[in-house]
Design an enzyme around this catalytic site. Structure first.
Site, PDB file in Angstrom:
ATOM      1  N   HIS A 173     -11.803  18.189  -4.086  1.00 20.24           N
ATOM      2  CA  HIS A 173     -11.381  18.892  -2.876  1.00 20.24           C
ATOM      3  C   HIS A 173     -11.026  17.944  -1.741  1.00 20.24           C
ATOM      4  O   HIS A 173     -11.301  16.748  -1.789  1.00 20.24           O
ATOM      5  CB  HIS A 173     -12.452  19.891  -2.412  1.00 20.24           C
ATOM      6  CG  HIS A 173     -13.710  19.269  -1.864  1.00 20.24           C
ATOM      7  ND1 HIS A 173     -14.884  19.211  -2.580  1.00 20.24           N
ATOM      8  CD2 HIS A 173     -13.988  18.687  -0.668  1.00 20.24           C
ATOM      9  CE1 HIS A 173     -15.826  18.627  -1.857  1.00 20.24           C
ATOM     10  NE2 HIS A 173     -15.299  18.298  -0.676  1.00 20.24           N
ATOM     11  N   HIS A 259      -1.095  15.341   5.942  1.00 18.27           N
ATOM     12  CA  HIS A 259      -0.890  16.753   5.630  1.00 18.27           C
ATOM     13  C   HIS A 259      -1.517  17.097   4.291  1.00 18.27           C
ATOM     14  O   HIS A 259      -1.901  16.217   3.524  1.00 18.27           O
ATOM     15  CB  HIS A 259       0.606  17.094   5.589  1.00 18.27           C
ATOM     16  CG  HIS A 259       1.380  16.334   4.540  1.00 18.27           C
ATOM     17  ND1 HIS A 259       2.162  15.244   4.824  1.00 18.27           N
ATOM     18  CD2 HIS A 259       1.500  16.510   3.182  1.00 18.27           C
ATOM     19  CE1 HIS A 259       2.712  14.780   3.718  1.00 18.27           C
ATOM     20  NE2 HIS A 259       2.334  15.547   2.709  1.00 18.27           N
TER      21      HIS A 259
END
Length: 318
Positions: A173, A259
């Site tokens: 993650h 991003h």
């Protein structure tokens, strides 16, 4: 290209971070078992992109096309930074520039995996033996970004194991801090189509963790450590009540994190859908020279890149 879009086909493709010296950074992530899958060079703009991910036969996205994967890391190198003594990276964890927190890999035998990293001479922000949380560690990459390490098995089960298999690792993650959990959860679920897989509430510590991804909710008792391409939102209680409070998006100075990226089945249709939902745009498809990428802004101003998954077109846009 398809004229419709379905969020069930979307994937959390990669997270982008800027690096000072790509040789050292690629070496580090390859040491963690990742493979350099693609390099894009833009000599006229003086930057290069390196895409790394797990690619073993047992990897979740192993062998797939680059934009048909989840859990990749994109390293962005601006030419010349490696020889600039004044160039530094914002790792997202130092005030007043907090925002992005860390990436996370999950491993088979966490004690052996951490020992291997330490024996190689890499630094740690937190070792397994530090603090009260003995089931997680944080290694530091060459730029000081935090890489969380979690185990795919119970801590007690791997305590006496001295080996670790890189082919079992996952890029599990990416964590970002959010000001208003309700607004962020609505954006990532209703706008980008992710599913809330798990919530960790820590009332004593004054924060909640929310894990989202493009996958099914795990069965009761089943964790998410074997997954890849998840997004962790960290919400500290009360930040939503402070109008003056904001997190650093990583793209204002000092820069670091850039991003996250979602790949979609139909770039045109997905962007039309986002337009209909009144998202905030950083870059529409029609803006600038690059007509093959778009960027929307989440409620905290983090950039979310939207790209075409070539599985649906048979063509690589890059």
């Amino acid at each position: 290209m398809a004229s419709t879009t379905d969020t069930k086909n979307y994937k959390f493709n990669h997270s982008m971070i800027r690096v000072k010296d790509p040789k050292e950074s690629v070496k580090f992530y390859e040491f963690l078992g990742m493979k350099l899958l693609k390099k894009l060079e833009f000599p006229e703009a003086k930057f290069d992109l390196y895409f790394l991910g797990y690619d073993s036969p047992t990897a979740v996205s192993g062998g797939k096309n680059i934009w048909d994967r989840e859990g990749l890391i994109e390293l962005t190198h601006n030419h010349g930074t490696e020889s600039d003594p004044n160039y530094t990276i914002n790792n997202g964890n130092v005030e007043p520039f907090r925002g992005f927190g860390h990436t996370c890999i999950s491993v088979d035998n966490i004690q052996a995996a951490c020992k291997r990293i330490e024996d190689a001479g890499y630094r740690f922000q937190k070792k397994l033996t530090d603090g009260r949380m003995r089931h997680i560690a944080f290694a530091l990459d060459p730029d000081g970004y935090w890489v969380e390490i979690v185990g795919q098995k119970a801590l007690e089960e791997t305590e006496a194991v001295e080996t670790t298999d890189l082919e079992t690792y996952r890029m599990n993650h990416t964590m970002i801090r959010v000001k208003d959990a309700e607004k962020s959860l609505k954006f990532y679920q209703e706008v980008l189509g992710m599913t809330l897989l798990r919530t960790n509430a820590n009332e004593k510590g004054g924060f909640n963790l929310y894990f989202l991804g493009y996958s099914d909710v795990p069965a009761p008792g089943q964790g998410t450590a074997d997954r890849e391409g998840l997004l962790e939102l960290t919400w500290n209680y009360g930040t939503e009540k402070n109008e003056a409070f904001s997190y650093h998006d990583g793209n204002k100075g000092p820069q670091g994190f850039g991003h996250i990226c979602v790949s979609v089945d139909s770039l045109d249709a997905a962007c039309a859908r986002l337009e209909s939902l009144n998202v905030s745009w950083k870059k529409r498809l029609t803006d600038g020279r690059m007509k093959n990428v778009a960027f929307v802004l989440d409620p905290d101003g983090y950039w979310v890149e939207i790209v075409q998954n070539e599985q649906f077109t048979g063509e690589d846009n890059f």
